[in-house]
Design an enzyme around this catalytic site. Structure first.
Site, PDB file in Angstrom:
ATOM      1  N   ASN A   1     -18.275  -6.377  -4.603  1.00 36.52           N
ATOM      2  CA  ASN A   1     -18.751  -6.438  -5.993  1.00 36.52           C
ATOM      3  C   ASN A   1     -18.804  -8.112  -6.299  1.00 36.52           C
ATOM      4  O   ASN A   1     -17.663  -8.737  -6.129  1.00 36.52           O
ATOM      5  CB  ASN A   1     -17.365  -6.087  -6.969  1.00 36.52           C
ATOM      6  CG  ASN A   1     -17.398  -6.462  -8.299  1.00 36.52           C
ATOM      7  OD1 ASN A   1     -18.457  -6.757  -8.988  1.00 36.52           O
ATOM      8  ND2 ASN A   1     -16.306  -6.362  -9.039  1.00 36.52           N
TER       9      ASN A   1
ATOM     10  N   LYS B   1     -19.190  -9.981  -8.623  1.00 39.35           N
ATOM     11  CA  LYS B   1     -18.846 -10.407  -9.812  1.00 39.35           C
ATOM     12  C   LYS B   1     -20.001 -11.636 -10.507  1.00 39.35           C
ATOM     13  O   LYS B   1     -21.059 -11.344  -9.887  1.00 39.35           O
ATOM     14  CB  LYS B   1     -17.485 -11.042  -9.645  1.00 39.35           C
ATOM     15  CG  LYS B   1     -16.516  -9.959  -9.264  1.00 39.35           C
ATOM     16  CD  LYS B   1     -15.002 -10.318  -9.238  1.00 39.35           C
ATOM     17  CE  LYS B   1     -14.223  -9.252  -8.703  1.00 39.35           C
ATOM     18  NZ  LYS B   1     -12.947  -9.590  -8.617  1.00 39.35           N
TER      19      LYS B   1
ATOM     20  N   HIS C   1     -13.866  -1.630 -14.230  1.00 42.49           N
ATOM     21  CA  HIS C   1     -12.956  -2.872 -13.527  1.00 42.49           C
ATOM     22  C   HIS C   1     -12.031  -3.433 -14.256  1.00 42.49           C
ATOM     23  O   HIS C   1     -12.228  -3.739 -15.626  1.00 42.49           O
ATOM     24  CB  HIS C   1     -14.236  -3.813 -13.030  1.00 42.49           C
ATOM     25  CG  HIS C   1     -13.659  -4.769 -11.899  1.00 42.49           C
ATOM     26  ND1 HIS C   1     -13.010  -5.964 -12.419  1.00 42.49           N
ATOM     27  CD2 HIS C   1     -13.787  -4.725 -10.692  1.00 42.49           C
ATOM     28  CE1 HIS C   1     -12.638  -6.307 -11.362  1.00 42.49           C
ATOM     29  NE2 HIS C   1     -12.906  -5.856 -10.263  1.00 42.49           N
TER      30      HIS C   1
ATOM     31  N   GLU D   1     -11.360  -6.443 -14.756  1.00 44.70           N
ATOM     32  CA  GLU D   1     -11.843  -7.815 -15.390  1.00 44.70           C
ATOM     33  C   GLU D   1     -12.512  -7.189 -16.797  1.00 44.70           C
ATOM     34  O   GLU D   1     -12.558  -7.861 -17.894  1.00 44.70           O
ATOM     35  CB  GLU D   1     -12.660  -8.465 -14.664  1.00 44.70           C
ATOM     36  CG  GLU D   1     -11.648  -9.140 -13.563  1.00 44.70           C
ATOM     37  CD  GLU D   1     -12.458  -9.342 -12.242  1.00 44.70           C
ATOM     38  OE1 GLU D   1     -13.665  -9.332 -12.247  1.00 44.70           O
ATOM     39  OE2 GLU D   1     -11.838  -9.695 -11.300  1.00 44.70           O
TER      40      GLU D   1
ATOM     41  N   GLU E   1      -7.650  -0.140  -7.530  1.00 44.81           N
ATOM     42  CA  GLU E   1      -7.487  -1.620  -7.424  1.00 44.81           C
ATOM     43  C   GLU E   1      -6.271  -2.100  -8.277  1.00 44.81           C
ATOM     44  O   GLU E   1      -6.451  -2.205  -9.516  1.00 44.81           O
ATOM     45  CB  GLU E   1      -9.002  -2.297  -7.883  1.00 44.81           C
ATOM     46  CG  GLU E   1     -10.161  -1.934  -7.338  1.00 44.81           C
ATOM     47  CD  GLU E   1     -11.148  -3.203  -7.530  1.00 44.81           C
ATOM     48  OE1 GLU E   1     -11.526  -3.740  -6.459  1.00 44.81           O
ATOM     49  OE2 GLU E   1     -11.598  -3.416  -8.652  1.00 44.81           O
TER      50      GLU E   1
ATOM     51  N   GLY F   1      -8.139 -10.800  -6.347  1.00 46.27           N
ATOM     52  CA  GLY F   1      -8.329 -12.108  -6.318  1.00 46.27           C
ATOM     53  C   GLY F   1      -7.058 -13.135  -6.119  1.00 46.27           C
ATOM     54  O   GLY F   1      -6.898 -14.289  -6.330  1.00 46.27           O
TER      55      GLY F   1
ATOM     56  N   SER G   1      -7.975  -7.834  -2.512  1.00 44.40           N
ATOM     57  CA  SER G   1      -7.925  -8.970  -1.636  1.00 44.40           C
ATOM     58  C   SER G   1      -7.868  -8.354  -0.244  1.00 44.40           C
ATOM     59  O   SER G   1      -7.227  -8.565   0.707  1.00 44.40           O
ATOM     60  CB  SER G   1      -6.614  -9.538  -1.641  1.00 44.40           C
ATOM     61  OG  SER G   1      -6.428 -10.288  -2.807  1.00 44.40           O
TER      62      SER G   1
HETATM   63  P1  13P Z   1     -11.088  -9.395  -4.450  1.00 45.01           P
HETATM   64  O1  13P Z   1     -11.562  -8.784  -3.227  1.00 45.01           O
HETATM   65  O2  13P Z   1     -11.582 -10.851  -4.406  1.00 45.01           O
HETATM   66  O3  13P Z   1      -9.503  -9.503  -4.519  1.00 45.01           O
HETATM   67  O4  13P Z   1     -11.615  -8.532  -5.503  1.00 45.01           O
HETATM   68  C1  13P Z   1     -11.438  -7.053  -5.725  1.00 45.01           C
HETATM   69  C2  13P Z   1     -12.206  -6.444  -6.885  1.00 45.01           C
HETATM   70  O5  13P Z   1     -12.158  -6.968  -7.921  1.00 45.01           O
HETATM   71  C3  13P Z   1     -13.412  -5.867  -6.402  1.00 45.01           C
HETATM   72  O6  13P Z   1     -14.042  -5.359  -7.585  1.00 45.01           O
END
Ligand code: 13P
Length: 250
Positions: free
Chosen positions: A9, A11, A95, A97, A167, A173, A213
């Site tokens: 992903n 982003k 997601h 976010e 997740e 992150g 992560s």
């Molecule tokens: P990270 O791997 O940067 O923690 O992000 C995970 C994520 O949100 C994948 O959709």
């Protein structure tokens, strides 16, 4: 046997030339494996070029989002049919976010999932508890209701097109990963939920990914859990060597 899936992903990262470069360096290092799917999710503006750049490889391209209506007066939005018309067959939905920064609630997420499936696409559906819910020991309940309130409204034939991605929000992150025990117990919980709703056969064939992560130095440990079928990778998917190392860890 369930196929392994590694999805990146991206982003809100990478312009068009960076997209070309990253796909080309992933391609140079990537070895085809029969039981493996590799998916990348660039931003909307780069999806069509990404499909072109990966046309001679087995990399699949997904969107990070999709609108819940089929068409109409929704300024600035992108429909499932538009995605399909440029060769995108997968959309990430739910997601954390998007839930947090764009106030996407479960009614909306259900509409998104339904519209996407109605267009013949697959869905990577994300969910997971936040840190307060984990500390209060509510993580199993939270995840159960996130799945029930959206995915369990689907018919068996629709549910078959879903890739689940657990997740935990506190691991996204942050550099902090859920430990293997926490991951396996949640994935096993999810598989049992699916079995109770759709039966054991469908439960055993449903892919459940872990995200939060995942890095090249913890991927082997995470993927060695029996109910983990792969990963949804954020930060580490933006570097070809890290991404390939993670792919090679499964
Ligand atoms: P990270 O791997 O940067 O923690 O992000 C995970 C994520 O949100 C994948 O959709």
């Amino acid at each position: 046997m369930r196929k392994k899936i590694i999805a990146g992903n991206w982003k809100m990262n990478n312009n068009k030339s960076e997209t070309k470069q990253l796909i080309s360096s992933i391609n140079n290092l990537l070895k085809f494996r029969d039981n493996l799917r590799v998916i990348i999710a660039p931003s909307f503006t780069n999806l069509e070029s990404a499909v072109g750049y990966s046309s001679d490889s087995f990399i699949e391209v997904s969107s990070q989002n999709v609108h819940h209506k089929t068409s109409g007066a929704y300024t600035g939005e992108v429909s499932a049919a538009m995605l399909l018309s440029i060769g995108i067959n997968i959309a990430i939905i739910g997601h954390s976010e998007r839930r947090e920064y764009f106030n996407e609630d479960e009614l909306l997420l259900f509409e998104k999932v339904k519209t996407t499936l109605d267009n013949g696409m697959e869905v990577i559906f994300c969910f997971g508890e936040n840190i307060n819910e984990r500390r209060a020991n509510k993580h199993f309940d939270v995840v159960s209701s996130q799945i029930k309130n959206v995915l369990f409204k689907l018919k068996d034939s629709e549910f078959k097109k879903i890739i689940l991605a657990y997740e935990p929000v506190w691991a996204i992150g942050t550099g902090e990963t859920a430990n293997p025990t926490q991951i396996q117990e949640m994935h096993s919980h999810i598989r049992k939920l699916i079995a109770a709703k759709y039966g054991n056969k469908l439960s055993q064939s449903t892919p459940i990914l872990y995200g939060g992560s995942v890095k090249s130095n913890n991927a082997v440990e995470i993927f060695s859990n029996k109910d983990v079928d792969g990963g949804l990778i954020g930060g580490a998917s933006l570097n070809s060597e890290d991404f390939i190392n993670i792919i090679n860890s499964i």
